[in-house]
Write a protein that holds these residues in place. Structure first.
Motif, mmCIF file in Angstrom:
data_model
loop_
_atom_site.group_PDB
_atom_site.id
_atom_site.type_symbol
_atom_site.label_atom_id
_atom_site.label_comp_id
_atom_site.label_asym_id
_atom_site.label_seq_id
_atom_site.Cartn_x
_atom_site.Cartn_y
_atom_site.Cartn_z
ATOM 1 N N SER A 31 -14.618 28.173 94.924
ATOM 2 C CA SER A 31 -15.625 27.256 95.640
ATOM 3 C C SER A 31 -16.852 27.739 96.388
ATOM 4 C CB SER A 31 -14.869 26.456 96.716
ATOM 5 O OG SER A 31 -15.529 25.665 97.474
ATOM 6 N N GLN A 32 -16.620 29.048 97.146
ATOM 7 C CA GLN A 32 -17.999 29.405 97.783
ATOM 8 C C GLN A 32 -18.993 29.885 96.840
ATOM 9 O OE1 GLN A 32 -15.980 32.604 100.135
ATOM 10 N NE2 GLN A 32 -15.675 31.022 101.983
ATOM 11 N N GLN A 33 -18.513 30.536 95.785
ATOM 12 C CA GLN A 33 -19.596 31.064 94.729
ATOM 13 C C GLN A 33 -20.345 29.843 94.100
ATOM 14 O OE1 GLN A 33 -18.425 34.446 92.802
ATOM 15 N NE2 GLN A 33 -17.782 35.869 94.684
ATOM 16 N N LEU A 34 -19.431 28.964 93.635
ATOM 17 C CA LEU A 34 -20.331 27.841 92.936
ATOM 18 C C LEU A 34 -20.995 27.083 93.834
ATOM 19 C CD1 LEU A 34 -20.479 26.127 90.307
ATOM 20 C CD2 LEU A 34 -18.415 24.814 91.191
ATOM 21 N N ASN A 35 -20.659 26.911 95.135
ATOM 22 C CA ASN A 35 -21.408 26.195 96.352
ATOM 23 C C ASN A 35 -22.680 26.971 96.263
ATOM 24 O OD1 ASN A 35 -21.555 23.868 97.958
ATOM 25 N ND2 ASN A 35 -21.548 25.541 99.548
ATOM 26 N N ASP A 36 -22.505 28.292 96.626
ATOM 27 C CA ASP A 36 -23.890 29.149 96.593
ATOM 28 C C ASP A 36 -24.730 28.936 95.573
ATOM 29 O OD1 ASP A 36 -22.993 29.902 99.309
ATOM 30 O OD2 ASP A 36 -22.368 31.870 98.570
ATOM 31 N N TYR A 37 -24.319 29.262 94.317
ATOM 32 C CA TYR A 37 -25.029 29.177 93.251
ATOM 33 C C TYR A 37 -25.853 27.510 93.158
ATOM 34 C CZ TYR A 37 -26.268 28.615 88.369
ATOM 35 O OH TYR A 37 -26.877 28.437 86.809
ATOM 36 N N LEU A 38 -25.021 26.529 93.427
ATOM 37 C CA LEU A 38 -25.542 25.272 92.969
ATOM 38 C C LEU A 38 -26.716 25.050 94.154
ATOM 39 C CD1 LEU A 38 -22.475 23.038 92.092
ATOM 40 C CD2 LEU A 38 -24.412 24.014 90.601
ATOM 41 N N LYS A 39 -26.445 25.537 95.561
ATOM 42 C CA LYS A 39 -27.423 25.156 96.902
ATOM 43 C C LYS A 39 -28.705 25.812 96.359
ATOM 44 C CE LYS A 39 -25.894 25.363 100.846
ATOM 45 N NZ LYS A 39 -25.074 25.935 102.289
ATOM 46 N N PHE A 86 -30.311 24.029 93.159
ATOM 47 C CA PHE A 86 -30.935 22.720 93.496
ATOM 48 C C PHE A 86 -31.489 22.617 94.802
ATOM 49 C CE2 PHE A 86 -28.002 22.144 90.045
ATOM 50 C CZ PHE A 86 -28.577 21.194 88.908
ATOM 51 N N ARG A 87 -31.657 23.556 95.489
ATOM 52 C CA ARG A 87 -32.316 23.912 96.743
ATOM 53 C C ARG A 87 -31.690 22.775 97.836
ATOM 54 N NH1 ARG A 87 -37.642 24.234 93.791
ATOM 55 N NH2 ARG A 87 -37.956 26.352 93.709
ATOM 56 N N LEU A 88 -30.300 22.820 97.911
ATOM 57 C CA LEU A 88 -29.763 22.006 98.793
ATOM 58 C C LEU A 88 -29.388 22.629 99.779
ATOM 59 C CD1 LEU A 88 -26.861 21.120 96.158
ATOM 60 C CD2 LEU A 88 -28.838 19.623 96.578
ATOM 61 N N THR A 89 -29.324 21.709 101.151
ATOM 62 C CA THR A 89 -29.099 22.226 102.290
ATOM 63 C C THR A 89 -27.761 22.127 102.930
ATOM 64 O OG1 THR A 89 -30.004 20.097 103.476
ATOM 65 C CG2 THR A 89 -31.447 21.839 103.118
ATOM 66 N N GLU A 90 -27.179 21.149 102.170
ATOM 67 C CA GLU A 90 -25.698 20.825 102.591
ATOM 68 C C GLU A 90 -24.843 21.541 101.549
ATOM 69 O OE1 GLU A 90 -24.718 16.852 103.807
ATOM 70 O OE2 GLU A 90 -26.542 16.944 104.929
ATOM 71 N N ASP A 91 -23.608 21.664 101.888
ATOM 72 C CA ASP A 91 -22.463 22.164 101.000
ATOM 73 C C ASP A 91 -22.208 20.869 99.892
ATOM 74 O OD1 ASP A 91 -22.153 24.718 102.017
ATOM 75 O OD2 ASP A 91 -20.421 23.845 103.261
ATOM 76 N N ILE A 92 -21.880 21.374 98.688
ATOM 77 C CA ILE A 92 -21.635 20.249 97.603
ATOM 78 C C ILE A 92 -20.302 20.549 96.829
ATOM 79 C CG2 ILE A 92 -22.756 21.510 95.781
ATOM 80 C CD1 ILE A 92 -24.053 18.555 95.143
ATOM 81 N N VAL A 93 -19.498 21.545 97.031
ATOM 82 C CA VAL A 93 -18.503 21.929 96.376
ATOM 83 C C VAL A 93 -17.381 22.075 97.425
ATOM 84 C CG1 VAL A 93 -17.200 23.712 94.906
ATOM 85 C CG2 VAL A 93 -19.482 23.364 94.737
ATOM 86 N N PHE A 94 -16.260 21.288 97.076
ATOM 87 C CA PHE A 94 -15.094 21.051 98.071
ATOM 88 C C PHE A 94 -13.748 21.259 97.066
ATOM 89 C CE2 PHE A 94 -18.561 18.900 99.937
ATOM 90 C CZ PHE A 94 -18.442 19.405 101.493
ATOM 91 N N ILE A 95 -12.811 21.835 97.882
ATOM 92 C CA ILE A 95 -11.383 21.868 97.336
ATOM 93 C C ILE A 95 -10.981 20.494 97.628
ATOM 94 C CG2 ILE A 95 -9.143 23.147 97.477
ATOM 95 C CD1 ILE A 95 -10.784 25.680 98.341
ATOM 96 N N SER A 96 -10.651 19.885 96.727
ATOM 97 C CA SER A 96 -10.089 18.455 96.982
ATOM 98 C C SER A 96 -9.016 18.045 96.056
ATOM 99 C CB SER A 96 -11.255 17.419 97.356
ATOM 100 O OG SER A 96 -11.733 17.562 95.836
ATOM 101 N N PRO A 97 -8.237 16.944 96.420
ATOM 102 C CA PRO A 97 -7.427 16.373 95.349
ATOM 103 C C PRO A 97 -8.254 15.581 94.446
ATOM 104 C CG PRO A 97 -7.425 15.187 97.471
ATOM 105 C CD PRO A 97 -8.043 16.274 97.650
#
Length: 182
Positions: free
Chosen positions: A10-18, A21-32
C-alpha cells in the motif's frame, strides 16, 4: 507478517501514484470491498481475497542452539501466498480518470515484481493472476458490489513463523580432557 506485507504494498503503490499524478493526499488504502464507494470514494483499495499455503519447499523442523548446553526445536515455518484485489474505486462520472489510475497501477506491478522494505526485512514477489470473466464476476458478486477496474495479484513467499519452542534438549558433549604435563 500479513499486515506488514499489505501495508508495504500500500505504501509503495501510494508513493508511486502520488509522484506520477502529483497528488498531495494519500490515494491507496487497505479496505474491504463491501461498500467501498461509501467508505473510500475516489481511491485505490487493496483487499485480501485469499490465502494459500505454499507446500513446494517441504517441511523442515528447525533446531537452533539456545545456550552452550541446550538446543530448541520449533514448529516448521509456513510459506504462504496472499491473493489481493487492487481496485480503482471512482464514481461513475469519473470512469476515465479511474482508467488512467488503473493503467498506472498495472505499470507499478509490472515494474515492481519484487517488493522490498527499505531495511529488507520484508520482501515478496508480486504477480498478476489470470482470472476468467466468470471468476471475476463471482468475486464481485460475493462482495455485493458492481465491478470496478481491478486486478488480482498474488503476493508470494511470505514466511509465517511464530518461533515457539516445542522441544528443549540438552546438548551432549565430550567430557573435557585436560593434559597434565608435569
Amino acid at each position: 507478517m500479513i499486515f506488514e506485507a499489505i501495508q508495504l504494498l500500500s505504501q509503495q503503490l501510494n508513493d508511486y501514484l502520488k509522484i506520477r499524478f502529483r497528488l498531495t493526499e494519500d490515494i491507496v488504502f487497505i479496505s474491504p470491498i463491501k461498500d467501498p464507494s461509501k467508505s473510500f470514494p475516489n481511491r485505490v483499495g487493496i483487499t485480501i481475497v485469499g490465502v494459500e499455503r505454499e507446500t513446494g519447499a517441504g517441511v523442515s523442523f528447525q533446531r537452533r542452539v539456545v545456550s552452550e548446553s541446550t538446543s530448541a526445536q520449533s514448529v516448521p515455518a509456513w510459506q504462504i501466498s496472499l491473493n489481493v484485489l487492487i481496485s480503482v474505486i471512482f464514481q461513475e462520472k469519473q470512469y476515465e480518470e479511474s482508467l488512467r489510475l488503473f493503467s498506472a497501477v498495472i505499470a507499478f506491478i509490472q515494474k515492481n515484481n519484487m517488493v522490498r522494505s527499505a531495511n529488507e526485512d520484508i520482501s515478496f514477489s508480486l504477480e498478476v493472476m489470470n482470472m476468467t470473466i466468470h471468476e471475476l464476476s463471482n468475486l464481485w458478486s460475493i462482495c455485493g458490489e458492481n465491478y470496478y477496474p481491478s486486478v488480482v495479484c498474488k503476493i508470494r513467499l511470505l514466511t509465517v513463523d511464530a518461533g515457539e519452542i516445542v522441544d528443549l534438549s540438552y546438548l551432549i558433549s565430550k567430557p573435557e580432557q585436560t593434559t597434565d604435563l608435569r
